[in-house]
Design a protein around this motif. Structure first.
Motif, PDB file in Angstrom:
ATOM      1  N   TRP A   1      -5.289   4.403 -18.362  1.00  0.00           N
ATOM      2  CA  TRP A   1      -4.581   5.515 -17.720  1.00  0.00           C
ATOM      3  C   TRP A   1      -4.507   6.721 -18.639  1.00  0.00           C
ATOM      4  CZ3 TRP A   1      -4.149   6.161 -12.772  1.00  0.00           C
ATOM      5  CH2 TRP A   1      -4.154   5.037 -11.930  1.00  0.00           C
TER       6      TRP A   1
ATOM      7  N   SER B   1       0.835  -1.194   0.000  1.00  0.00           N
ATOM      8  CA  SER B   1       0.000   0.000   0.000  1.00  0.00           C
ATOM      9  C   SER B   1       0.874   1.250   0.000  1.00  0.00           C
ATOM     10  CB  SER B   1      -0.924   0.002   1.225  1.00  0.00           C
ATOM     11  OG  SER B   1      -0.147   0.114   2.403  1.00  0.00           O
TER      12      SER B   1
ATOM     13  N   GLY C   1      -2.601  13.724  -9.247  1.00  0.00           N
ATOM     14  CA  GLY C   1      -1.814  12.802 -10.061  1.00  0.00           C
ATOM     15  C   GLY C   1      -1.314  11.575  -9.313  1.00  0.00           C
TER      16      GLY C   1
ATOM     17  N   CYS D   1      -7.229  16.318 -10.120  1.00  0.00           N
ATOM     18  CA  CYS D   1      -6.541  15.338  -9.269  1.00  0.00           C
ATOM     19  C   CYS D   1      -5.066  15.703  -9.237  1.00  0.00           C
ATOM     20  CB  CYS D   1      -6.747  13.942  -9.863  1.00  0.00           C
ATOM     21  SG  CYS D   1      -5.732  12.647  -9.100  1.00  0.00           S
TER      22      CYS D   1
ATOM     23  N   THR E   1      -4.690   2.144  -5.870  1.00  0.00           N
ATOM     24  CA  THR E   1      -4.986   0.978  -6.702  1.00  0.00           C
ATOM     25  C   THR E   1      -4.649  -0.340  -6.007  1.00  0.00           C
ATOM     26  OG1 THR E   1      -2.837   1.318  -7.769  1.00  0.00           O
ATOM     27  CG2 THR E   1      -4.770   2.152  -8.925  1.00  0.00           C
ATOM     28  N   PHE E   2      -3.830  -0.281  -4.942  1.00  0.00           N
ATOM     29  CA  PHE E   2      -3.515  -1.490  -4.174  1.00  0.00           C
ATOM     30  C   PHE E   2      -4.792  -2.184  -3.697  1.00  0.00           C
ATOM     31  CE2 PHE E   2      -2.889  -3.074   0.268  1.00  0.00           C
ATOM     32  CZ  PHE E   2      -2.069  -4.158   0.003  1.00  0.00           C
TER      33      PHE E   2
ATOM     34  N   GLY F   1      -4.209   2.408   0.038  1.00  0.00           N
ATOM     35  CA  GLY F   1      -3.103   2.406  -0.936  1.00  0.00           C
ATOM     36  C   GLY F   1      -3.534   2.614  -2.369  1.00  0.00           C
TER      37      GLY F   1
ATOM     38  N   PRO G   1      -2.712   8.793  -8.091  1.00  0.00           N
ATOM     39  CA  PRO G   1      -3.033   7.413  -8.475  1.00  0.00           C
ATOM     40  C   PRO G   1      -2.142   6.881  -9.606  1.00  0.00           C
ATOM     41  CG  PRO G   1      -5.046   8.719  -8.293  1.00  0.00           C
ATOM     42  CD  PRO G   1      -3.898   9.674  -8.151  1.00  0.00           C
ATOM     43  N   ALA G   2      -1.887   7.714 -10.610  1.00  0.00           N
ATOM     44  CA  ALA G   2      -1.037   7.261 -11.715  1.00  0.00           C
ATOM     45  C   ALA G   2       0.409   7.150 -11.255  1.00  0.00           C
ATOM     46  CB  ALA G   2      -1.138   8.230 -12.892  1.00  0.00           C
ATOM     47  N   TYR G   3       0.829   8.099 -10.435  1.00  0.00           N
ATOM     48  CA  TYR G   3       2.209   8.104  -9.955  1.00  0.00           C
ATOM     49  C   TYR G   3       2.521   6.827  -9.179  1.00  0.00           C
ATOM     50  CZ  TYR G   3       6.411   9.778  -7.510  1.00  0.00           C
ATOM     51  OH  TYR G   3       7.675   9.914  -7.006  1.00  0.00           O
ATOM     52  N   THR G   4       1.660   6.476  -8.231  1.00  0.00           N
ATOM     53  CA  THR G   4       1.942   5.289  -7.424  1.00  0.00           C
ATOM     54  C   THR G   4       1.701   3.995  -8.203  1.00  0.00           C
ATOM     55  OG1 THR G   4      -0.275   5.375  -6.497  1.00  0.00           O
ATOM     56  CG2 THR G   4       1.461   6.395  -5.214  1.00  0.00           C
ATOM     57  N   SER G   5       0.990   4.089  -9.338  1.00  0.00           N
ATOM     58  CA  SER G   5       0.779   2.880 -10.133  1.00  0.00           C
ATOM     59  C   SER G   5       1.883   2.695 -11.172  1.00  0.00           C
ATOM     60  CB  SER G   5      -0.583   2.921 -10.838  1.00  0.00           C
ATOM     61  OG  SER G   5      -1.602   3.020  -9.874  1.00  0.00           O
ATOM     62  N   GLY G   6       2.806   3.627 -11.227  1.00  0.00           N
ATOM     63  CA  GLY G   6       3.918   3.484 -12.177  1.00  0.00           C
ATOM     64  C   GLY G   6       3.695   4.184 -13.502  1.00  0.00           C
ATOM     65  N   TYR G   7       2.560   4.868 -13.672  1.00  0.00           N
ATOM     66  CA  TYR G   7       2.290   5.599 -14.920  1.00  0.00           C
ATOM     67  C   TYR G   7       2.768   7.044 -14.746  1.00  0.00           C
ATOM     68  CZ  TYR G   7      -0.139   1.508 -16.514  1.00  0.00           C
ATOM     69  OH  TYR G   7      -0.421   0.214 -16.903  1.00  0.00           O
ATOM     70  N   THR G   8       4.071   7.174 -14.761  1.00  0.00           N
ATOM     71  CA  THR G   8       4.690   8.439 -14.396  1.00  0.00           C
ATOM     72  C   THR G   8       4.357   9.553 -15.384  1.00  0.00           C
ATOM     73  OG1 THR G   8       6.433   7.067 -13.490  1.00  0.00           O
ATOM     74  CG2 THR G   8       6.887   9.414 -13.614  1.00  0.00           C
TER      75      THR G   8
ATOM     76  N   GLN H   1       1.718   9.950 -17.283  1.00  0.00           N
ATOM     77  CA  GLN H   1       0.338  10.392 -17.114  1.00  0.00           C
ATOM     78  C   GLN H   1       0.217  11.268 -15.853  1.00  0.00           C
ATOM     79  OE1 GLN H   1       1.190   7.376 -18.180  1.00  0.00           O
ATOM     80  NE2 GLN H   1       0.146   7.286 -20.162  1.00  0.00           N
ATOM     81  N   ALA H   2       0.912  10.847 -14.799  1.00  0.00           N
ATOM     82  CA  ALA H   2       0.895  11.624 -13.553  1.00  0.00           C
ATOM     83  C   ALA H   2       1.485  13.006 -13.796  1.00  0.00           C
ATOM     84  CB  ALA H   2       1.694  10.901 -12.468  1.00  0.00           C
TER      85      ALA H   2
ATOM     86  N   TRP I   1      -7.720   8.302 -18.072  1.00  0.00           N
ATOM     87  CA  TRP I   1      -7.664   8.987 -16.775  1.00  0.00           C
ATOM     88  C   TRP I   1      -6.953  10.329 -16.913  1.00  0.00           C
ATOM     89  CZ3 TRP I   1      -3.362  10.547 -14.012  1.00  0.00           C
ATOM     90  CH2 TRP I   1      -3.576  10.931 -12.681  1.00  0.00           C
TER      91      TRP I   1
END
Lengths: 482, 278
Positions: free
Chosen positions: A422, A370, B73, B71, B207-208, B205, B75-82, B84-85, A425
């Motif tokens: 994404w 998390s 950013g 937003c 998307t976790f 977390g 959610p994208a940042y922590t999901s690895g979609y840098t 987009q973030a 998004w």
């Protein structure tokens, strides 16, 4: 009982999610882990009560490791040269196969039949026991925790306390069934039984195997900490001692090991120092009465140089293997170490295993967090574990074709569908009209939210959007005011 | 008694740097602020955003709410979609043209602005300078009320007991747990009760929670049980991501509790009740 549970776990790294699901249902495991981790958390704090001093020491630990890594090739050469001068034979292995071949060669040259092992996670990484057994050599673990899980055909659940998931009753039943001993759950009696069996084995063994906590370049010293004395027995009683370690364990000088030792033992078990601190610098000398005739050091790469090559990922190699990150991890505490399917579990396991095994073999590991940050907060050498997990997620969802290829298995979780999601998004959040329309529809149609929303409604009721968004309410309110 | 954990003097070149100095706060309340509602508040907890506005206005501050905000950013940042973030972050930066403080209704989003935008824009010196300046004037709501407004709350409510949940990034990046506690302490009729493993993650977390629903579910189940066992009548948090998670789980488990944003709790507690005319 966990010995039953283990048969239902398919302990490979690809099955983290399904293994976790099984482990979460194991109430005995949950209880054992929670109470053990809670006790380790408080022991660590008691051993480092002064926050400023603790933080300064962590900062120093970070600097020492970063400095050592910045001169890693030089330090390794210096280490090899000094060890060789002192009579220790140094071997280099790129892969675990090479490392196993080196160990087997040494064993076969001595016609060895029995090997006794101190605790070594690198030997777990190599699956050394299995390799030696295949070639007719008995490999017996002498660390109490390792001995217990070897008896039960399990893998370590923790890098410092391999059998921490078992309670005394479970160990008592195990000893009863495997060693034909009368049942007891008295911890001291259990330990005494195992020690008396092991004592004989130390004298019979042809080879002793150990890990290394710090390899000191300047003095050519292999430093090994332990609490049971089995490490000293393994490295001094048999005629041959083979130490196996990862290349990241080298430090510049003995002075550097003092703060690192303090950090290691306090972070791991809340101890000011371990019962034994072994410093090995040579085989037995002509005027000495004991000690091994031959000492070998196997230096293993196994993916570490991949992490080394990237300045951010290199911080992974700061690790001194204390286990504090797992002790503090809410995920590890709940699923236990075996569910990870990797030798190194918990937060550090999630950032190091992708280098050892490739992201394609550990696709879910970077995501199984998390990002709460408990690990990074306690890491004695200040590895930014959450930031590295995030970075691995990025490598994991990159297109596999994207250059440069920084990691083996890059893009193993890449999917067109998800990438498109994404992108959508991104459009939603960068185009105000789209955002406004979207939230307008969501707030007006909120009552029609379906009651099942995929994985979310496994643990939650479906969320209902409010009737008006904050954008609308704030606009109305602020306009009225002005 | 010495607190030294080892006895060797560190080499001079490696003496640890002093730790990050505590944050310094402006001595005067600003006339204007930007309010950042956050995407979760916008859609699921708009009343929390409105109560934040009320609290800030009561301090004599003019609240500006850029209508094009969406937003941060995260959610994208922590999901690895840098990438987009980064694009979303850039669009938010473009809205914050005045050098007014940015007050954020969530610790993790405030942390995103304060700690992670610099990572997103590390390769763009010009944007980085802008982001660094913004980080300096970014505050989580409870921090802003306490440290910048130096708010003094007068409790008007009945005696009650509350449990406080603080999101992990709010705790670790913004010290929100301390600020929220101090604010609650100002309310004379409110007793804050500890709950078991209070500092532990609720399992959200981002998307976790949907990528690892089994693990996340075990975490939130422990959290909701701990909150219930605390005996508190009310649950408050300064982070609506956690509240979305915790409230959804309360409802699914039929636990008769509903977490409320700290802003709403503080606003409601400090309203003078209309006494009936005698």
């Amino acid at each position: 009982m966990s010995s039953q549970r283990i048969h239902t776990l398919d302990v490979t790294a690809q099955n983290l999610k399904s293994n976790a699901r099984l482990s979460l249902k194991d109430q005995q495991l949950r209880t054992n882990m929670r109470s053990a981790m809670d006790s380790l958390i408080s022991k660590r704090l008691i051993s480092m009560p002064d926050e400023d001093e603790r933080e300064n020491l962590r900062e120093l630990g970070n600097k020492i490791k970063a400095s050592a890594l910045s001169q890693l090739p030089d330090l390794l050469e210096q280490l090899e040269s000094n060890l060789t001068k002192q009579g220790i034979q140094v071997h280099w292995a790129s892969t675990t196969e090479e490392a196993n071949a080196i160990v087997l060669n040494i064993a076969q040259a001595r016609n060895a039949k029995q090997v006794i092992k101190g605790k070594s996670m690198v030997s777990e990484e190599m699956a050394m026991n299995e390799h030696l057994t295949e070639h007719g050599i008995e490999a017996l673990e002498s660390d109490m925790g390792e001995y217990i899980i070897q008896l039960d055909n399990e893998k370590p659940t923790h890098i410092i306390m391999p059998a921490i998931h078992k309670n005394a009753q479970q160990v008592g039943k195990l000893f009863e069934s495997r060693l034909a001993l009368p049942y007891t759950d008295d911890v001291d009696s259990l330990i005494q039984s195992a020690r008396s069996i092991l004592r004989e084995k130390f004298f019979q063994a042809d080879i002793g195997i150990s890990g290394v906590n710090f390899a000191v370049a300047e003095t050519g010293t292999l430093l090994l900490v332990e609490n049971e004395g089995n490490g000293r027995m393994s490295t001094t009683v048999p005629p041959v001692h083979i130490a196996v370690t990862g290349i990241e364990k080298v430090v510049a000088n003995l002075q550097d090991t003092v703060p690192l030792l303090s950090l290691l033992t306090r972070s791991a078990l809340g101890q000011g120092i371990t019962t034994y601190v072994n410093m090995i610098s040579a085989p037995r000398q002509p005027d000495e009465l004991d000690g091994p005739e031959e000492v070998h050091l196997v230096l293993l790469d196994n993916g570490r140089s991949q992490a080394f090559a990237d300045s951010e990922l290199r911080q992974t190699l700061n690790c001194i293997r204390c286990g504090a990150c797992m002790n503090h991890c809410p995920v590890y505490t709940r699923i236990g170490g075996q569910a990870y399917g990797t030798v190194y579990p918990g937060p550090i396991g999630k950032i190091i295993s992708p280098h050892l095994l490739g992201l394609e073999n550990t696709p879910d590991h970077p995501s199984a967090s998390s990002l709460c940050g408990a690990c990074g907060e306690v890491c004695p050498v200040k590895i930014p574990i959450p930031a590295l997990l995030r970075r691995l997620r990025e490598e994991n969802v990159k297109s596999p074709k994207q250059q440069p290829q920084i990691m083996a298995g890059q893009g193993s979780r890449y999917s067109n569908k998800e990438a498109l999601l994404w992108k959508g998004w991104q459009a939603f959040n960068t185009k105000p009209l789209l955002y406004k329309t979207g939230t307008f529809l969501a707030t007006r149609l909120g009552q029609f939210t379906p009651s099942k929303l995929g994985a979310w409604t496994q643990n939650h009721s479906a969320p209902k959007p409010a009737k008006r968004s904050l954008h609308e309410l704030a606009k109305k309110h602020l306009e009225k005011k002005s | 008694m010495s607190h030294l954990y080892y006895n060797a003097a560190p080499q001079e070149t490696r003496v640890a740097k002093p730790r990050k100095a505590p944050r310094s706060y402006p001595t005067h309340k600003p006339a204007h602020i930007y309010l950042y509602g956050t995407c979760v508040v916008d859609l699921f907890f708009p009343e929390a955003g409105m109560d934040a506005i009320h609290l800030l206005e009561r301090e004599g501050i003019q609240v500006n709410f850029p209508q094009a905000q969406s937003c941060c950013g995260q959610p994208a940042y922590t999901s690895g979609y840098t990438q987009q973030a980064k694009d979303v972050a850039r669009s938010q930066l473009a809205l914050l043209t005045e050098d007014w403080p940015l007050v954020v209704c969530s610790g993790s989003c405030a942390g995103m602005f304060r700690e992670h935008y610099s990572d997103l824009f590390k390769d763009e010196p010009e944007t980085l300078a802008q982001v660094t300046a913004l980080a300096e004037r970014t505050y989580e709501l409870s921090e802003f009320l306490l440290k910048v407004c130096q708010v003094e709350l007068t409790d008007q409510g009945e005696a009650t007991q509350v449990a406080l949940h603080t999101s992990c990034s709010a705790r670790r990046e913004m010290n929100t747990h301390l600020h929220a506690r101090e604010l609650l302490n100002q309310l004379t009729q409110v007793e804050r009760l500890d709950h078991d493993h209070e500092s532990e993650c609720c399992g959200f977390g981002g998307t976790f929670s949907v990528r690892m629903p089994d693990i996340s579910g075990a975490m939130v189940a422990d959290k909701t049980q701990a909150l219930q066992k605390s005996g508190a009548q009310q649950v408050v948090s300064a982070d609506c991501g956690c509240l979305l998670n915790i409230n959804g789980a309360f409802e699914k488990q039929n636990i008769p509790l509903l977490g409320q944003h700290l802003a709403s709790f503080l606003w409601q507690r400090t309203q003078v009740k209309q006494e009936p005319n005698t």
